[in-house]
Design a protein around this motif. Structure first.
Motif, PDB file in Angstrom:
ATOM      1  N   UNK A 262       0.832  -1.211   0.000  1.00  0.00           N
ATOM      2  CA  UNK A 262       0.000   0.000   0.000  1.00  0.00           C
ATOM      3  C   UNK A 262       0.872   1.270   0.000  1.00  0.00           C
ATOM      4  N   UNK A 263       1.877   1.273   0.864  1.00  0.00           N
ATOM      5  CA  UNK A 263       2.716   2.472   0.977  1.00  0.00           C
ATOM      6  C   UNK A 263       3.725   2.582  -0.172  1.00  0.00           C
ATOM      7  N   UNK A 264       4.001   1.452  -0.809  1.00  0.00           N
ATOM      8  CA  UNK A 264       4.935   1.460  -1.946  1.00  0.00           C
ATOM      9  C   UNK A 264       4.319   2.229  -3.117  1.00  0.00           C
ATOM     10  N   UNK A 265       2.988   2.261  -3.152  1.00  0.00           N
ATOM     11  CA  UNK A 265       2.309   2.940  -4.250  1.00  0.00           C
ATOM     12  C   UNK A 265       2.139   4.432  -4.022  1.00  0.00           C
ATOM     13  N   UNK A 266       2.980   4.991  -3.204  1.00  0.00           N
ATOM     14  CA  UNK A 266       3.002   6.439  -3.035  1.00  0.00           C
ATOM     15  C   UNK A 266       2.169   6.978  -1.902  1.00  0.00           C
ATOM     16  N   UNK A 267       1.434   6.123  -1.185  1.00  0.00           N
ATOM     17  CA  UNK A 267       0.682   6.601  -0.022  1.00  0.00           C
ATOM     18  C   UNK A 267       1.695   6.984   1.063  1.00  0.00           C
ATOM     19  N   UNK A 268       1.267   7.826   1.965  1.00  0.00           N
ATOM     20  CA  UNK A 268       2.208   8.309   2.966  1.00  0.00           C
ATOM     21  C   UNK A 268       1.649   8.159   4.374  1.00  0.00           C
ATOM     22  N   UNK A 269       2.458   7.620   5.246  1.00  0.00           N
ATOM     23  CA  UNK A 269       2.094   7.564   6.660  1.00  0.00           C
ATOM     24  C   UNK A 269       3.074   8.468   7.388  1.00  0.00           C
ATOM     25  N   UNK A 270       2.542   9.533   8.033  1.00  0.00           N
ATOM     26  CA  UNK A 270       3.466  10.468   8.693  1.00  0.00           C
ATOM     27  C   UNK A 270       4.306   9.759   9.757  1.00  0.00           C
ATOM     28  N   UNK A 271       5.558   9.544   9.404  1.00  0.00           N
ATOM     29  CA  UNK A 271       6.457   8.785  10.279  1.00  0.00           C
ATOM     30  C   UNK A 271       6.724   9.572  11.563  1.00  0.00           C
ATOM     31  N   UNK A 272       6.803   8.831  12.657  1.00  0.00           N
ATOM     32  CA  UNK A 272       7.053   9.526  13.926  1.00  0.00           C
ATOM     33  C   UNK A 272       8.459  10.116  13.915  1.00  0.00           C
ATOM     34  N   UNK A 273       8.558  11.315  14.403  1.00  0.00           N
ATOM     35  CA  UNK A 273       9.899  11.896  14.477  1.00  0.00           C
ATOM     36  C   UNK A 273      10.370  11.733  15.911  1.00  0.00           C
ATOM     37  N   UNK A 274      11.626  11.529  16.049  1.00  0.00           N
ATOM     38  CA  UNK A 274      12.194  11.371  17.382  1.00  0.00           C
ATOM     39  C   UNK A 274      13.483  12.166  17.409  1.00  0.00           C
ATOM     40  N   UNK A 275      13.665  12.858  18.524  1.00  0.00           N
ATOM     41  CA  UNK A 275      14.844  13.715  18.639  1.00  0.00           C
ATOM     42  C   UNK A 275      16.135  12.909  18.488  1.00  0.00           C
ATOM     43  N   UNK A 276      16.073  11.658  18.890  1.00  0.00           N
ATOM     44  CA  UNK A 276      17.281  10.824  18.898  1.00  0.00           C
ATOM     45  C   UNK A 276      17.891  10.701  17.493  1.00  0.00           C
ATOM     46  N   UNK A 277      17.024  10.579  16.467  1.00  0.00           N
ATOM     47  CA  UNK A 277      17.528  10.414  15.102  1.00  0.00           C
ATOM     48  C   UNK A 277      18.238  11.692  14.646  1.00  0.00           C
ATOM     49  N   UNK A 278      17.627  12.843  14.963  1.00  0.00           N
ATOM     50  CA  UNK A 278      18.216  14.126  14.557  1.00  0.00           C
ATOM     51  C   UNK A 278      19.552  14.348  15.282  1.00  0.00           C
ATOM     52  N   UNK A 279      19.551  14.073  16.588  1.00  0.00           N
ATOM     53  CA  UNK A 279      20.774  14.261  17.379  1.00  0.00           C
ATOM     54  C   UNK A 279      21.878  13.320  16.912  1.00  0.00           C
ATOM     55  N   UNK A 280      21.491  12.083  16.603  1.00  0.00           N
ATOM     56  CA  UNK A 280      22.478  11.108  16.146  1.00  0.00           C
ATOM     57  C   UNK A 280      23.101  11.566  14.826  1.00  0.00           C
ATOM     58  N   UNK A 281      22.232  12.000  13.893  1.00  0.00           N
ATOM     59  CA  UNK A 281      22.737  12.421  12.581  1.00  0.00           C
ATOM     60  C   UNK A 281      23.679  13.607  12.719  1.00  0.00           C
ATOM     61  N   UNK A 282      23.281  14.593  13.552  1.00  0.00           N
ATOM     62  CA  UNK A 282      24.151  15.774  13.669  1.00  0.00           C
ATOM     63  C   UNK A 282      25.461  15.419  14.372  1.00  0.00           C
TER      64      UNK A 282
END
Lengths: 249, 205
Positions: free
Chosen positions: A24-44
């Motif tokens: 279902x999502x492969x066909x371009x539908x979008x589920x607003x993915x949860x954002x978590x500070x940990x991912x942003x902090x890790x990337x930076x």
């Protein structure tokens, strides 16, 4: 309904939902993915460490399989490719550590496969180093602590199954101005690290980590399935408790 | 071809193992065989891992990296234990005493350091996490659980206070069960992602 049937229903429902939502999502539908500070902090932190030429380490835990936490070792191996990007390992300062021989060999295979995937073998010469500082949790701790001689330190990512001894690793890293990110595996590890590490994922959230760092349709499907199952589980527990109180069950 | 073969093998074996837990009578012998193969493979991987450990220390020694002296100690200890184990066998009393006399004090000293670090961390919890409901709740629960575990509170059996104490000692177990249920859910999805070939840690994406 027997427990075996409940097992079939849960696994069947999860498999069905995961398969359906992936398509279902492969066909371009979008589920607003949860954002978590940990991912942003890790990337930076990861970017800053690369720019400053600081060492980064990924710990895969000390067990591939255990009776209490059967999926953690496999999950750590499954999550590894997300961390082994060409940018992250180009300077040769990224290393993967574990206390389990099998995990070390599998991590090596994963790293080599990742680097052979679309990149010249000449570019893969400086891929992540796989290390095995010790074979028991405390031997690993001794090896790890004697290994981080460099100051300042970059980023430490903790995945898989490990216990409260991880507090010593994190303490050593933070004393060297490093950043620690933990997807804490065992309950004892979660309890010990909760008090010390700002960037920590506990419970089922740990399995979200690769999806948070590298979002995609399959990750979205996985998160959505997890959310639906979680709601069903909570509702079942509440209804079951109420029925038990009312004397129906 | 090689890629498809590994995917097919992973899926077939995964499905058989999963089905084996539900149809034990029918798939029991196959499940035992697959698990035995798995254990054998993991043991071989473990052996390779030990070789890897030795290789990394020898490399460290050759390159004269910082801390190379530690590698000398590790290699000497490894060779001594290996030779002693081969000569005396691992069941031998002297061999076991020899290992435990070194291992227990060394690991106990590390555990001592860990205990001190845990205590300091607990004291610094509010500074690290701030005065939030979670951090205060965590600290209060930890202190009360510790007092309950060391039998600080003495109550009459069957009294209301005793019931409260029993409830409090069960509370961490209930919380742990909740976390484990969530982790089981996450673990189930990890397994299914591999079985449905959405994740391929053994091959290319």
């Amino acid at each position: 309904m027997t427990l075996r049937m409940v097992g079939w229903v849960v696994i069947g429902l999860a498999a069905g939902l995961l398969g359906f939502l992936t398509i279902f999502l492969k066909r371009g539908r979008h589920y607003p993915i949860r954002t978590h500070q940990i991912a942003r902090l890790f990337s930076s932190s990861q970017e800053a460490s690369i720019e400053r030429g600081l060492p980064r380490q990924i710990v895969l835990g000390h067990q591939l399989w255990s009776y209490s936490y059967p999926g953690l070792g496999l999950w750590a191996i499954g999550a590894l490719p997300v961390f082994l990007t060409p940018e992250a390992s180009a300077d040769g300062l990224l290393s993967v550590l574990t206390a389990d021989g099998a995990l070390a060999i599998m991590a090596r295979q994963v790293a080599e496969q990742t680097y052979h995937d679309g990149y010249s073998p000449f570019l893969s010469q400086t891929c992540a180093q796989i290390r095995l500082p010790g074979l028991t949790p405390l031997a690993f701790t001794a090896g790890f602590l004697s290994g981080i001689t460099r100051q300042p330190y970059g980023t430490l990512s903790l995945l898989g199954a490990y216990g409260p001894e991880s507090l010593l690793w994190v303490d050593a890293v933070q004393r060297r101005d490093g950043m620690a990110m933990a997807a804490a595996g065992t309950l004892a590890g979660q309890a010990a690290l909760y008090a010390y590490v700002q960037n920590i994922l506990i419970g089922e959230s740990i399995f979200m980590l690769p999806n948070l760092i590298k979002p995609g349709y399959s990750s979205q499907a996985s998160l959505l399935t997890e959310d639906i199952l979680r709601i069903i589980l909570i509702a079942s527990l509440i209804i079951g408790t109420m029925l038990k109180v009312l004397g129906v069950l | 071809m090689k890629k498809n073969l590994s995917v097919a093998m992973a899926v077939i074996i995964g499905v058989i193992v999963l089905a084996g837990y539900f149809f034990r009578d029918q798939l029991g012998p196959v499940l035992t065989l697959i698990i035995d193969w798995g254990i054998l493979l993991v043991s071989v991987l473990g052996l390779l891992g030990i070789g890897y450990l030795i290789k990394s220390h020898i490399t460290k020694l050759i390159k004269k990296e910082k801390g190379a002296f530690n590698s000398v100690v590790v290699l000497l200890a490894f060779i001594s234990v290996l030779v002693a184990g081969l000569i005396l066998s691992t069941e031998n009393d002297i061999f076991q005493k020899l290992i435990l006399t070194v291992q227990i004090p060394v690991e106990a000293s590390l555990l001592g350091v860990l205990a001190v670090t845990l205590m300091i961390t607990s004291l610094r919890l509010l500074r690290t996490r701030g005065w939030t409901l979670m951090s205060v709740g965590f600290l209060v629960s930890a202190v009360i659980s510790m007092l309950v575990d060391v039998a600080f509170f003495q109550t009459e059996p069957g009294s209301p206070a005793d019931e409260i104490l029993k409830f409090w000692s069960n509370l961490p177990l209930i919380g742990a069960r909740g976390i484990l249920l969530g982790m089981a859910l996450g673990g189930l999805l990890v397994g299914l992602r591999v079985l449905l070939t959405i994740d391929r840690p053994y091959g290319e994406d």
